[in-house]
Design an enzyme around this catalytic site. Structure first.
Site, PDB file in Angstrom:
ATOM      1  CE1 TYR A 188      41.491  30.136  32.993  1.00  0.00           C
ATOM      2  CE2 TYR A 188      40.948  27.821  32.653  1.00  0.00           C
ATOM      3  CZ  TYR A 188      41.345  28.851  33.487  1.00  0.00           C
ATOM      4  OH  TYR A 188      41.605  28.601  34.813  1.00  0.00           O
ATOM      5  N   GLY A 232      45.992  38.459  43.135  1.00  0.00           N
ATOM      6  CA  GLY A 232      44.590  38.061  43.187  1.00  0.00           C
ATOM      7  C   GLY A 232      44.181  37.522  44.538  1.00  0.00           C
ATOM      8  N   GLY A 270      38.699  33.937  46.665  1.00  0.00           N
ATOM      9  CA  GLY A 270      38.961  32.612  46.144  1.00  0.00           C
ATOM     10  C   GLY A 270      40.273  31.979  46.569  1.00  0.00           C
ATOM     11  CG  ASN A 292      40.324  40.514  45.648  1.00  0.00           C
ATOM     12  OD1 ASN A 292      41.142  40.133  44.810  1.00  0.00           O
ATOM     13  ND2 ASN A 292      39.075  40.790  45.343  1.00  0.00           N
ATOM     14  N   GLY A 306      43.356  32.791  45.898  1.00  0.00           N
ATOM     15  CA  GLY A 306      44.366  33.733  46.369  1.00  0.00           C
ATOM     16  C   GLY A 306      44.148  34.131  47.810  1.00  0.00           C
TER      17      GLY A 306
END
Length: 310
Positions: A173, A22, A26, A24, A28
């Site tokens: 979640y 992940g 935020g 790409n 990450g």
């Protein structure tokens, strides 16, 4: 080192290979950027390759993009196979990617989307790459959890893991992020005897990222006003992960998050998880269930591989 741990405290990462899921956007992206700017060779493991390439173009350093769809066990196996052909070893695996509060959906393999992506996808990906980390002294697996693992509804619902009977997006979640911690702790227990690789966990506090795009409409409406008061930006939110990945003082089984009030924001610091996350019986049960659901067996449980490493 300074009293407050910052990016300036990241040791030289030259010669190290880091895989960040992940990456790409935020947290990450900021994790990948910090590692690359300190010399690491960074693999951006992302679902959308074109977005990954655009993200890589914004970072200075040695970066490659790897297609990885954590909602598909086939994609996970393909990505792991490709990484085996490109890298003789891996120093850091950062299990960062995640989804939060989506409407009820399932992965391609029929798992509830949050549990399937956030936990089972990373469980399988880690298991398929672990043989590249085990021979490397100082290698680490860092799994990103959340404050949500403490929410009242956060529990591992072994009788309905996929939320088939009813669906509560917040509770689902919470289950997935509790599972992240249970996995990180159980992985450390299994890795401890061989001593080269450690498992660490981190959480970003309240970070203002795209992860909130599926939040309730009322929150999205007031978010731009409230977020600056209660949250921090993605670069600060990524620091606990970066510290867990690079600080020489980090030990296996530790958990890092912001040091501010309620761990919502602040500098990266050693924090505690809920008693439920530390329950060894639940950790081991979840591990067994995860192996059954994904079909992935971890190499550290195979005596012949451990003999090769020794």
């Amino acid at each position: 080192m300074s009293e407050k741990w910052t990016e300036r405290d990241i040791p030289d990462q030259k010669g190290r290979v880091a895989v960040v899921t992940g990456a790409n956007t935020g947290l990450g992206f900021e994790t990948a950027r910090a590692l690359a700017e300190h010399g690491a060779t960074v693999v951006l493991a992302v679902r959308d390759v074109e977005k990954g390439k655009k993200a890589a173009a914004r970072i200075s350093g040695d970066l490659t993009v790897q297609a990885l769809d954590l909602t598909s066990l086939e994609s996970i196996r393909d990505a792991a196979a490709e990484l085996h052909t490109r890298h003789a070893s891996i120093d850091l695996l950062i299990n960062n990617a995640g989804v939060m509060y989506p409407p009820k959906q399932t992965t391609r393999d029929g798992f509830e989307l949050q549990f399937g992506t956030n936990h089972l996808g990373h469980f399988a990906f880690t298991g398929l790459l672990l043989d590249l980390l085990l021979p490397v002294p100082g290698s680490r697996v860092v799994t990103v959890s959340s404050l949500a693992h403490r929410l009242g509804g956060a529990a591992i619902h072994f009788d309905d893991l996929q939320w088939d009977r009813s669906y509560d997006r917040a509770a689902a979640y919470g289950q997935s992020k509790l599972a992240n911690l249970l996995f990180a702790y159980e992985l450390q227990r299994r890795l401890a005897p061989q001593g080269t690789t450690i498992s660490v966990a981190a959480h970003p506090g309240l970070a203002n990222t795209e992860l909130l795009r599926n939040a309730p409409a009322a929150f999205r409406l007031i978010g731009p006003i409230v977020a600056p008061l209660i949250s921090q930006d993605a670069a600060m939110g990524a620091l606990p992960t970066v510290r867990a990945a690079t600080d020489p003082a980090v030990l296996g089984g530790q958990y890092y998050g912001p040091d501010g009030r309620g761990e919502r924001r602040g500098d990266p610091h050693l924090v505690a998880s809920s008693p439920q996350a530390q329950n060894g019986t639940i950790q081991q049960r979840l591990w067994t269930v995860s192996e059954d659901l994904t079909g992935v067996k971890f190499p550290e449980t195979q005596p012949e591989l451990m003999e090769q490493i020794k």
